[in-house]
Design a protein around this motif. Structure first.
Motif: not given
Length: 114
Positions: A91, A58-59, A56, A2, A89, A4, A63, A93
């Protein structure tokens, strides 16, 4: 992963406070488990902008960070902004590196267009 990205247009009177908070948060965040990087940038585009980035693993880690007391300090800087901040944000992949550049450039089609 992730990514941000927060873009803040500061008031001249709150610029130093925003930078101080984000630089402090940056130092603490970058050593947290799951954080791959954290950075603060001050840029002059059409006008002065503060960029705050986090990456980050991972999610789940992301979180947990958003639910932390430390993230409250990031949210406080948003209240100090001159205009509504841009908060995004992403993601991620799929990752690429030099092989992507090499594959695209080896196709032989060159252009001067931007």
């Amino acid at each position: 992963m992730i990514l941000s990205l927060i873009k803040i247009k500061p008031h001249p009177r709150t610029r130093r406070e925003i930078l101080d908070i984000l630089r402090n948060v940056e130092c603490v965040t970058r050593i947290k488990t799951g954080c791959l990087g954290s950075s603060v940038y001050l840029k002059k585009f059409e006008e002065e902008v503060i960029l705050y980035l986090e990456l980050w693993q991972s999610r789940d880690y992301f979180e947990r960070h958003i639910q932390s007391n430390l993230y409250d300090r990031i949210l406080a800087t948003l209240d100090l902004a001159r205009d509504p901040p841009e908060v995004n944000f992403f993601e991620i992949t799929e990752l690429g590196s030099m092989e992507v550049i090499e594959a695209i450039r080896s196709r032989g089609t060159r252009t001067d267009e931007i």
